[in-house]
Design a protein around this motif. Structure first.
Motif, PDB file in Angstrom:
ATOM      1  N   LYS A   4       0.827  -1.195   0.000  1.00 52.22           N
ATOM      2  CA  LYS A   4       0.000   0.000   0.000  1.00 52.22           C
ATOM      3  C   LYS A   4       0.865   1.250   0.000  1.00 52.22           C
ATOM      4  O   LYS A   4       1.796   1.394   0.785  1.00 52.22           O
ATOM      5  N   ILE A  10       5.523   7.382  -0.696  1.00 54.09           N
ATOM      6  CA  ILE A  10       5.566   8.170  -1.930  1.00 54.09           C
ATOM      7  C   ILE A  10       6.737   9.149  -1.887  1.00 54.09           C
ATOM      8  O   ILE A  10       7.479   9.310  -2.863  1.00 54.09           O
ATOM      9  N   GLY A 129      -0.649  -0.166 -15.844  1.00 50.53           N
ATOM     10  CA  GLY A 129       0.131   0.928 -15.270  1.00 50.53           C
ATOM     11  C   GLY A 129       1.419   1.173 -16.029  1.00 50.53           C
ATOM     12  O   GLY A 129       1.824   2.323 -16.241  1.00 50.53           O
ATOM     13  N   VAL A 289       1.734   9.432 -12.984  1.00 49.59           N
ATOM     14  CA  VAL A 289       1.092   9.200 -11.684  1.00 49.59           C
ATOM     15  C   VAL A 289      -0.049   8.200 -11.834  1.00 49.59           C
ATOM     16  O   VAL A 289      -0.255   7.331 -10.981  1.00 49.59           O
ATOM     17  N   GLY A 290      -0.795   8.296 -12.938  1.00 49.22           N
ATOM     18  CA  GLY A 290      -1.858   7.331 -13.193  1.00 49.22           C
ATOM     19  C   GLY A 290      -1.312   5.920 -13.290  1.00 49.22           C
ATOM     20  O   GLY A 290      -1.926   4.960 -12.774  1.00 49.22           O
ATOM     21  N   ILE A 293      -0.575   4.704  -9.759  1.00 49.79           N
ATOM     22  CA  ILE A 293      -1.792   4.338  -9.025  1.00 49.79           C
ATOM     23  C   ILE A 293      -2.344   2.997  -9.508  1.00 49.79           C
ATOM     24  O   ILE A 293      -2.703   2.115  -8.706  1.00 49.79           O
ATOM     25  N   SER A 296      -0.267  -0.074  -8.356  1.00 49.36           N
ATOM     26  CA  SER A 296      -0.289  -0.398  -6.930  1.00 49.36           C
ATOM     27  C   SER A 296      -1.626  -0.999  -6.493  1.00 49.36           C
ATOM     28  O   SER A 296      -1.784  -1.374  -5.333  1.00 49.36           O
ATOM     29  N   ARG A 297      -2.582  -1.124  -7.420  1.00 52.79           N
ATOM     30  CA  ARG A 297      -3.870  -1.709  -7.065  1.00 52.79           C
ATOM     31  C   ARG A 297      -3.727  -3.204  -6.869  1.00 52.79           C
ATOM     32  O   ARG A 297      -2.981  -3.873  -7.559  1.00 52.79           O
TER      33      ARG A 297
END
Length: 298
Positions: A4, A10, A129, A289-290, A293, A296-297
């Motif tokens: 997470k 970050i 990603g 950045v997308g 994200i 990391s899902r």
């Protein structure tokens, strides 16, 4: 290992690409002042001297350094002895923008190395990603115009950067393995253990460079300032943050942050040239950045 992302993680993973962008720019600026392999050796000798007062205890008899010396010899070879030496070698014939273009394949190599050698599963989110993140890099490199991207030409130095990228991928996965929790608890101990062997590898490679070529070092204030920067920033600080970030979220997720490097490099170039940031920088940032994200899902 917690996959997470949180603000602290970050932050840890944004610092390295910021410093690596500066490393690429500085490495290119001084490529005529010092031989590339020798530059790598000198930066890590300085890093060793910086870390030594904080972590000299690792050299005591019975330390985890001696119990796991093979592991640290390999980490020192990959992360210290080879990776940056190959990057500086690439910058002899390649531009920083080409180097960052090749390094943009890092998330893909990280996923492949993990799958091939470390039994890590590749998820659909990670592949999505990776595609989104690399698209963001291409936006930076093309400056919002595909004609710029098509005008790029790969040179021999880019091959060195491909090898460097694969080397870094293996290094990052090895960071998550091992039974050296005693050293991991103290970041300076963990890093000095790697750097100690890395300096030896770098010295051997530098000696080979001086044997087969006729290098010359042009000492001047600019070179001294550059050495101080690459030893403190991209070496000690970036390695410390990267190691901590990788151990928190894993190499596959951390790799996507490396694609911030060309964006930071472009912004640095804009600052040095007195240019203002453009809309495509914002678009690239959103894409990268997308990608982070999505990857990391769970």
């Amino acid at each position: 290992m917690n996959h997470k992302l949180n603000p602290a993680t970050i932050f840890l993973l944004v610092i390295p690409p910021l410093l690596w962008a500066g490393n690429a720019v500085v490495g290119r600026m001084i490529h005529e002042m010092v031989p590339p392999i020798t530059l790598n050796f000198m930066r890590w000798v300085l890093a060793f001297l910086i870390l030594l007062p904080m972590a000299y205890r690792i050299f005591r008899r019975g330390s985890m350094l001696w119990l796991n010396w093979r592991r640290y010899a390999v980490l020192g070879l990959l992360g210290v002895g080879l990776y940056n030496a190959l990057q500086y070698l690439a910058l002899q014939s390649s531009s920083p923008i080409n180097v960052t273009l090749v390094a943009a394949s890092m998330p893909v190599w990280m996923l492949l190395v993990g799958s091939w050698f470390f039994q890590a599963k590749i998820t659909h989110w990670q592949m999505a990603g990776a595609s989104l993140s690399i698209a963001g890099v291409l936006v930076v490199l093309s400056r919002g115009d595909m004609a710029h991207l098509l005008a790029l030409r790969l040179v021999s130095g880019d091959l060195f950067m491909i090898i460097a990228t694969i080397t870094w991928s293996v290094y990052s996965w090895l960071l998550t393995r091992g039974n050296d929790d005693d050293l991991r608890r103290h970041w300076a101990d963990f890093l000095l253990a790697q750097v100690s062997f890395g300096v030896l590898w770098s010295a051997a490679f530098s000696a080979l460079e001086w044997t087969v070529t006729s290098p010359v070092i042009h000492w001047n204030p600019a070179l001294l300032a550059a050495l101080a920067f690459v030893a403190i920033g991209p070496a000690v600080i970036a390695f410390r943050c990267w190691g901590a970030g990788v151990q928190r979220v894993g190499p596959s997720v951390a790799a996507f942050f490396s694609n911030l490097t060309p964006l930071f490099a472009a912004l640095m170039s804009s600052a040095f040239l007195g240019e203002t940031p453009h809309l495509f920088h914002a678009l690239a940032f959103l894409l990268i950045v997308g990608g982070i994200i999505l990857s990391s899902r769970r």
